[in-house]
Design an enzyme around this catalytic site. Structure first.
Site, mmCIF file in Angstrom:
data_model
loop_
_atom_site.group_PDB
_atom_site.id
_atom_site.type_symbol
_atom_site.label_atom_id
_atom_site.label_comp_id
_atom_site.label_asym_id
_atom_site.label_seq_id
_atom_site.Cartn_x
_atom_site.Cartn_y
_atom_site.Cartn_z
ATOM 1 N N HIS A 181 50.960 -21.050 22.618
ATOM 2 C CA HIS A 181 49.573 -21.531 22.669
ATOM 3 C C HIS A 181 49.472 -22.837 21.902
ATOM 4 O O HIS A 181 50.232 -23.082 20.968
ATOM 5 C CB HIS A 181 48.599 -20.495 22.109
ATOM 6 N N HIS B 70 46.796 -25.215 19.785
ATOM 7 C CA HIS B 70 45.504 -25.294 19.110
ATOM 8 C C HIS B 70 44.921 -26.690 19.292
ATOM 9 O O HIS B 70 45.624 -27.687 19.082
ATOM 10 C CB HIS B 70 45.667 -25.110 17.591
HETATM 11 P P1 5GP Z 1 48.959 -18.919 15.551
HETATM 12 O O1 5GP Z 1 48.772 -18.608 14.092
HETATM 13 O O2 5GP Z 1 49.841 -17.887 16.228
HETATM 14 O O3 5GP Z 1 49.395 -20.319 15.827
HETATM 15 O O4 5GP Z 1 47.515 -18.817 16.173
HETATM 16 C C1 5GP Z 1 46.945 -17.644 16.637
HETATM 17 C C2 5GP Z 1 45.468 -17.900 16.724
HETATM 18 O O5 5GP Z 1 44.906 -16.934 17.573
HETATM 19 C C3 5GP Z 1 44.734 -17.780 15.377
HETATM 20 O O6 5GP Z 1 44.046 -18.997 15.118
HETATM 21 C C4 5GP Z 1 43.785 -16.606 15.579
HETATM 22 O O7 5GP Z 1 42.542 -16.812 14.962
HETATM 23 C C5 5GP Z 1 43.661 -16.537 17.084
HETATM 24 N N1 5GP Z 1 43.456 -15.208 17.625
HETATM 25 C C6 5GP Z 1 44.159 -14.082 17.315
HETATM 26 N N2 5GP Z 1 43.724 -13.043 18.062
HETATM 27 C C7 5GP Z 1 42.728 -13.531 18.850
HETATM 28 C C8 5GP Z 1 41.890 -12.923 19.838
HETATM 29 O O8 5GP Z 1 41.962 -11.738 20.136
HETATM 30 N N3 5GP Z 1 40.991 -13.734 20.456
HETATM 31 C C9 5GP Z 1 40.876 -15.069 20.159
HETATM 32 N N4 5GP Z 1 39.963 -15.771 20.809
HETATM 33 N N5 5GP Z 1 41.654 -15.667 19.232
HETATM 34 C C10 5GP Z 1 42.566 -14.901 18.585
#
Ligand code: 5GP
Ligand code: ZN
Length: 138
Positions: free
Chosen positions: A101, A103
């Site tokens: 993903h 951001h």
């Molecule tokens: P990472 O830390 O893996 O780069 O980012 C994961 C992101 O996904 C985090 O910013 C977290 O807030 C978001 N996130 C985790 N679970 C969910 C969810 O169920 N729905 C949404 N919309 N965001 C999520």
């Protein structure tokens, strides 16, 4: 390919509802559940890739085009002053969901440090060796 136990596969493919800001054949972009700033968006491929290393070249190229499109929409709708494009790989780098993903974090003047790191001094000889090491591994 989807992965059965992956929450982002389910969200990307509409099995779990989300605040969707963009959707096409390959991607869904949603608002982050715990936003770093107003409008914090995640671009999710509908197919499952654990991370950047697992994705194919076409996906990597097209995800940045989607990012560009959404960034333009963010600037118009949110009136933000800048946008951080962030992509975490591996737990050590802050990846908490193992589904590729990107951001998009809108930034507003004076909103304080967010995507930041300590700048260390570098040694020219060591830098040469590091560059040669990475280069040789490609
Ligand atoms: P990472 O830390 O893996 O780069 O980012 C994961 C992101 O996904 C985090 O910013 C977290 O807030 C978001 N996130 C985790 N679970 C969910 C969810 O169920 N729905 C949404 N919309 N965001 C999520
Ligand atoms: Zn997945």
């Amino acid at each position: 390919m989807k992965k059965d136990d992956c929450i982002f596969c389910k969200i990307a493919n509409g099995e779990i509802p989300s605040n969707t800001v963009y959707e096409d054949e390959k991607y869904r972009a949603i608002l982050d559940l715990s936003p770093a700033s107003k409008g914090h968006t995640l671009i999710l491929p509908k197919d499952h890739y654990d991370d950047l290393a697992a994705a194919d070249g076409e996906t990597l190229a097209s995800v940045l085009k989607v990012a560009q499109k959404i960034c333009a929409g963010m600037k118009k709708s949110l009136n933000c002053d800048g946008i951080n494009v962030v992509q975490n790989n591996g737990a050590a780098a802050g990846q908490t969901v193992k589904h590729l993903h990107v951001h998009l974090i809108p930034r507003y003047e004076g909103d304080g440090p967010m995507v930041t790191w300590k700048q260390n001094e570098s040694d020219p000889e060591e830098q040469k060796k590091i560059a040669a090491g990475i280069s040789a591994a490609l």
